[in-house]
Design a protein around this motif. Structure first.
Motif, mmCIF file in Angstrom:
data_model
loop_
_atom_site.group_PDB
_atom_site.id
_atom_site.type_symbol
_atom_site.label_atom_id
_atom_site.label_comp_id
_atom_site.label_asym_id
_atom_site.label_seq_id
_atom_site.Cartn_x
_atom_site.Cartn_y
_atom_site.Cartn_z
ATOM 1 N N GLY A 90 30.708 40.395 41.421
ATOM 2 C CA GLY A 90 30.749 41.853 41.428
ATOM 3 C C GLY A 90 29.505 42.485 42.021
ATOM 4 O O GLY A 90 29.273 43.681 41.861
ATOM 5 N N VAL A 350 38.936 49.991 48.728
ATOM 6 C CA VAL A 350 38.596 49.057 47.649
ATOM 7 C C VAL A 350 37.705 47.993 48.276
ATOM 8 O O VAL A 350 37.899 47.615 49.439
ATOM 9 N N ASP A 354 34.886 44.904 43.605
ATOM 10 C CA ASP A 354 35.631 45.604 42.555
ATOM 11 C C ASP A 354 36.533 44.665 41.767
ATOM 12 O O ASP A 354 36.918 44.975 40.632
ATOM 13 N N THR A 357 34.884 43.451 38.399
ATOM 14 C CA THR A 357 34.868 44.443 37.318
ATOM 15 C C THR A 357 36.261 44.702 36.792
ATOM 16 O O THR A 357 36.468 44.848 35.582
ATOM 17 N N THR A 358 37.241 44.730 37.689
ATOM 18 C CA THR A 358 38.624 44.981 37.282
ATOM 19 C C THR A 358 39.165 43.831 36.449
ATOM 20 O O THR A 358 39.800 44.054 35.411
ATOM 21 N N GLY A 375 30.548 46.394 41.712
ATOM 22 C CA GLY A 375 31.977 46.573 41.574
ATOM 23 C C GLY A 375 32.318 47.719 40.637
ATOM 24 O O GLY A 375 31.633 47.943 39.638
ATOM 25 N N VAL A 376 33.374 48.464 40.972
ATOM 26 C CA VAL A 376 33.868 49.517 40.095
ATOM 27 C C VAL A 376 35.247 49.107 39.581
ATOM 28 O O VAL A 376 35.984 48.376 40.240
ATOM 29 N N ASP A 377 35.576 49.578 38.410
ATOM 30 C CA ASP A 377 36.843 49.238 37.769
ATOM 31 C C ASP A 377 37.986 49.964 38.490
ATOM 32 O O ASP A 377 38.047 51.190 38.497
ATOM 33 N N GLN A 378 38.898 49.197 39.063
ATOM 34 C CA GLN A 378 40.025 49.771 39.803
ATOM 35 C C GLN A 378 41.357 49.595 39.073
ATOM 36 O O GLN A 378 42.421 49.835 39.663
ATOM 37 N N SER A 389 41.436 55.703 44.641
ATOM 38 C CA SER A 389 40.535 54.626 44.258
ATOM 39 C C SER A 389 39.301 55.221 43.596
ATOM 40 O O SER A 389 38.965 56.386 43.800
ATOM 41 N N ASN A 390 38.607 54.424 42.831
ATOM 42 C CA ASN A 390 37.354 54.855 42.220
ATOM 43 C C ASN A 390 36.152 54.585 43.123
ATOM 44 O O ASN A 390 35.012 54.606 42.664
ATOM 45 N N ARG A 391 36.414 54.324 44.376
ATOM 46 C CA ARG A 391 35.354 54.060 45.345
ATOM 47 C C ARG A 391 35.585 54.929 46.575
ATOM 48 O O ARG A 391 36.694 55.034 47.077
#
Length: 493
Positions: A90, A350, A354, A357-358, A375-378, A389-391
């Motif tokens: 991540g 994405v 990620d 984290t997901t 990484g961000v939670d997707q 997306s969270n990115r």
């Protein structure tokens, strides 16, 4: 959840993520299968515009896409080692000292201080297995079974080394090199195929040569299928990481597939990869765990650039080892019946970091809080609970060179390089591309859109600020590694 305007997740944000992840642990843990093709370009699969146009239909992978979600803007790192490092930690590979394919002479791969997906999920009661190319450490103490995997079969480095012991004119199409004919293992040792179990010393089972390269995906699939059946029967949740050998050079099919398409070795390999994917999907279905299993199919990089094994980048420009879209964008499909909406397609950004984290959230694990996690939670995005997306973007490194920044539909090039064999050119002024109107990255529209530099510079500034607080690990750093403050030496899960 609002879009993240930051690529690096600050420590406070990481803590917040762990709070949201923890309640998932009380739910039934789903199985997780991640199939990772090797250097499969954007334009190879039928569902991405390839398939029969590349000489072989891909019905099983195409069907998988119709059963789940397909991303059009899934982004990876520019080389094999960086992408695999990012997937499993991540963290952008520039942080971990894994930002380029190792050549030799120094300790290679992840330090033992890094925490992998396998370690997180193992700590939550998952059985963990991997079969295929590791490329994150060739010393025994850095092999997969010392980084969270219960079992592993595969190679520590890469498949082009299969040609080394095959450099004998009596055995192979490749000529001998140097002033002596044939291979001399005393000069450079050939790469071995290993088999390992957690707690035991890895065992060399064969030399990686061209013949074994041809059979790797059959062996990888067979072992992954057995692992799936075994753990489904026991009721133990599992994480299966399946990095296929195809279509990494030398792109040579199993002899069972050689000549099957009539369109050459490359098409035969594409047909074999589709078949092996189908075998794994069939094992999941036959075990009765289809609805309880999250499946990901993706590629680690853009297409091969070396003759005669060149891949296809689809509508994009460039090859891997660059920051062109043909390098950064790769196929990605995710299926989780009843949870991920079937047939959904998205062009939202994405990044491969990620996935760490997901999957942590899926498995009820807490992400580390003693280091920056990029990484961000997707998960909510994948589940269809939100359209976005969270990115919004990310920095694109090629080795240790910050070469570009992506933000929304824009690309800001700092270094220009079209193929892996081209010389990188540092630009006097950034080159700004609108990816919606210029998929081949041919027109610099910076004069009319200089404002795009502002969000790009913000991304760079946040990353550089995090480097000051958490200095990147240098390439070749040996174990044990202890980070400087404010990072803390972690306890392995």
């Amino acid at each position: 959840m609002p879009k993240s305007k930051s690529i690096w997740v600050p420590l406070a944000s990481v803590v917040a993520i762990t709070i949201t992840i923890a309640p998932a642990a009380a739910q039934q843990k789903p199985n997780i299968v991640v199939m990772l093709a090797d250097n499969l370009g954007y334009g190879e699969l039928g569902v991405y515009g390839g398939g029969i146009l590349r000489g072989a239909p891909t019905p099983r992978i195409d069907a998988l896409a119709s059963e789940g979600m397909r991303l059009l803007n899934f982004n990876v790192e520019a080389q094999c080692t960086p992408s695999r490092s990012a997937l499993l930690t991540g963290r952008f590979a520039i942080r971990s000292g894994t930002y380029e394919v190792p050549i030799g002479g120094t300790p290679d791969g992840l330090t033992q201080w890094e925490i992998t997906t396998a370690e997180l999920l193992s700590g939550r009661g998952y059985a963990t297995g991997m079969w295929g190319k590791w490329h994150l450490g060739s010393a025994e103490d850095r092999m997969p079974t010392n980084q969270g995997f219960d079992e592993w079969y595969g190679i520590p480095r890469t498949y082009d080394e299969a040609m080394w012991p095959s450099l004998d004119e009596t055995k192979s199409m490749w000529p001998s090199v140097g002033n002596r004919q044939g291979w001399n293992a005393k000069v450079v040792h050939p790469e071995h195929i290993y088999e390992a179990r957690k707690g035991d010393q890895p065992r060399q089972v064969a030399v990686l040569d061209v013949d074994h390269r041809r059979t790797m995906d059959a062996e990888i699939t067979s072992r992954a299928v057995e692992f799936i059946k075994r753990n489904a029967s026991s009721g133990k949740p599992f994480y299966a990481y399946v990095p296929f050998a195809h279509v990494h050079m030398p792109t040579l099919p199993n002899l069972e597939f050689a000549g099957r398409t009539g369109n050459g070795d490359w098409a035969d390999c594409l047909a074999e990869m589709d078949y092996r994917t189908g075998q794994i999907l069939d094992a999941i279905k036959q075990a009765g765990i289809e609805n309880d299993t999250l499946v990901i199919f993706a590629s680690d990089n853009g297409p091969e650039a070396t003759n005669p094994w060149e891949g296809d980048n689809g509508p994009w420009r460039g090859t891997y080892f660059t920051a062109m879209e043909g390098s950064l964008r790769a196929p990605f499909i995710i299926r989780w019946p009843g949870k991920v909406p079937a047939g959904r397609i998205s062009n939202e950004i994405v990044h491969i970091v990620d996935i760490f984290t997901t999957l942590a959230r899926v498995g009820g694990a807490e992400v580390p809080t003693d280091r920056p996690i990029d990484g961000v939670d997707q998960l909510d995005f994948f589940l269809g609970k939100q359209e976005a997306s969270n990115r919004e973007g990310f920095p694109a490194y090629v080795a240790d060179r910050l070469s570009a920044v992506k933000w929304r539909n824009w690309k800001v090039h700092l270094i220009w390089q079209e193929t892996m064999y081209a010389t990188p050119q540092k630009l006097a002024l950034p080159r700004i591309i609108n990816l919606l109107t210029d998929r081949k990255e041919e027109r610099d529209v910076g004069a009319q859109n200089s404002w795009v530099a502002d969000p790009a510079v913000r991304i760079i500034g946040e990353l550089e600020a995090s480097f000051k607080r958490y200095p990147p690990i240098k390439l070749g750093t040996p174990d044990p590694y202890t980070p400087p403050e404010p990072g803390l030496m972690r306890t392995r899960p």
